[in-house]
Design a protein around this motif. Structure first.
Motif, mmCIF file in Angstrom:
data_model
loop_
_atom_site.group_PDB
_atom_site.id
_atom_site.type_symbol
_atom_site.label_atom_id
_atom_site.label_comp_id
_atom_site.label_asym_id
_atom_site.label_seq_id
_atom_site.Cartn_x
_atom_site.Cartn_y
_atom_site.Cartn_z
ATOM 1 N N SER A 1 -24.332 -34.274 7.038
ATOM 2 C CA SER A 1 -26.301 -33.892 6.454
ATOM 3 C C SER A 1 -26.136 -33.751 7.577
ATOM 4 O O SER A 1 -27.462 -32.417 6.958
ATOM 5 C CB SER A 1 -25.987 -35.483 5.906
ATOM 6 N N TYR A 2 -26.324 -33.728 8.922
ATOM 7 C CA TYR A 2 -27.351 -33.164 9.732
ATOM 8 C C TYR A 2 -26.839 -31.802 10.336
ATOM 9 O O TYR A 2 -27.568 -30.584 10.179
ATOM 10 C CB TYR A 2 -27.431 -34.049 10.688
ATOM 11 N N TRP A 3 -25.661 -31.681 10.239
ATOM 12 C CA TRP A 3 -24.846 -30.520 10.342
ATOM 13 C C TRP A 3 -25.306 -29.004 9.053
ATOM 14 O O TRP A 3 -25.312 -28.191 9.633
ATOM 15 C CB TRP A 3 -23.568 -30.295 10.192
ATOM 16 N N GLN A 4 -25.215 -30.024 8.169
ATOM 17 C CA GLN A 4 -25.156 -28.602 7.127
ATOM 18 C C GLN A 4 -27.180 -28.422 6.721
ATOM 19 O O GLN A 4 -27.004 -27.289 6.376
ATOM 20 C CB GLN A 4 -25.112 -29.437 5.652
ATOM 21 N N SER A 5 -27.889 -29.524 7.565
ATOM 22 C CA SER A 5 -29.556 -29.447 7.606
ATOM 23 C C SER A 5 -30.293 -27.959 8.559
ATOM 24 O O SER A 5 -31.397 -27.298 7.819
ATOM 25 C CB SER A 5 -29.839 -30.416 6.970
#
Length: 312
Positions: free
Chosen positions: A54-58
């Motif tokens: 989630s953090y990577w894609q955000s």
């Protein structure tokens, strides 16, 4: 999603964080949830937490550690992106220490805690089992996984054949990890040529270690066959994240894996995957359902590494 459309997702990325935007677009185009992606990464031996994905894609975090970069290569494969396309969009590593931005700490990889397993082995009376010289060679293994009406894991039946390297071998240590710890561990039953010995269970982590005692000790050079089953309570049956796999820490001559689907939950696609230790990417092969709604995959002279089947 075809390879051409995947390449378009990469080439059309723009903005301050091309990597995050490209990853977000590729995930959306794939139709896969983060849960499904996490399960496939884990099955290929490159586990990444849902929070990290989630953090990577955000754009709040980016993969930087070696294990995260290895997982990124598998992620490209899962999303049907050209090899290296996401890696090429990564910005330089972010500063660490006092100069680092105030970003919430996230464990980028979720790996099973060795200390938990060692604690169970100590309670079982075999604290050195993981690292000691093995006196039994696993010659052949046959797993048959039966899925329930809801797609969960109902039953696993296993036949194992061993060869003794020294005289007096009388047991095999089974280590089982559930993909759905909240459902508890399955009931272990000895079926053929063995009986249950000592057993330790960690329900919170879905982990079980147990001794399967041979009906008679075997001598050096002898082979021995046992059969046992792991049966889960249900329905609902524990989630298996649409995958079943084995991790082999030592080579095995033959491993046969069968997955039997309920007719109401037959998948549209099945693939076998093999990822030998030290290799970044898994070798994939399409499988076809037979008339009994089953698929199988065979590994010959395989290991160490991961081998299994995944399905949609």
């Amino acid at each position: 999603m075809s390879g051409n459309s995947a390449r378009g997702q990469i080439e059309n990325a723009h903005g301050d964080n091309q990597f995050a935007e490209a990853l977000r677009s590729a995930i959306r185009a794939s139709g896969l949830s983060l849960d499904r992606i996490q399960a496939r990464l884990r099955a290929r031996g490159t586990p990444v937490s849902i929070a990290a994905l989630s953090y990577w894609q955000s754009g709040k975090r980016q993969p930087e550690r070696n294990d995260s970069l290895t997982a990124l290569g598998e992620l490209e494969n899962i999303l049907k992106l050209p090899p290296g396309s996401l890696l090429a969009l990564l910005p330089p590593p972010r500063p660490r220490g006092k100069q680092a931005a105030a970003v919430p700490a996230v464990a980028e990889t979720v790996q099973f805690e060795r200390e938990i397993l060692l604690g169970l082995l100590a309670a079982l009376g075999s604290p050195e089992a993981l690292d000691q010289e093995q006196q039994l060679t696993l010659v052949g293994l046959h797993d048959r996984c039966q899925l329930g009406d809801d797609g969960g894991q109902e039953l696993i039946t296993t036949r194992a054949v061993f060869e003794a390297r020294t005289d007096g071998q009388d047991r095999w240590l089974l280590i089982y990890k559930s993909d759905d710890p909240g459902a508890g561990t399955p009931a272990l039953t000895a079926i053929r040529n063995c009986h249950l010995g000592r057993q330790q269970v960690d329900d919170a982590n879905g982990l079980m270690v147990a001794e399967l005692m041979f009906d008679q000790p075997i001598r050096r050079g002898d082979t021995y066959l046992i059969e046992y089953e792991l049966r889960n309570a249900g329905p609902p049956y524990p989630k298996c994240n649409m995958t079943h796999w084995r991790e082999f820490r030592r080579p095995i001559r033959e491993y046969l894996l069968e997955i039997h689907f309920n007719s109401s939950a037959a998948p549209g696609r099945c693939q076998q995957f093999a990822r030998p230790s030290g290799q970044k990417h898994a070798r994939m092969r399409n499988l076809t359902l037979d008339a009994c709604k089953s698929v199988h995959a065979v590994a010959i002279d395989f290991g160490p590494g991961l081998f299994g089947i995944e399905w949609d």
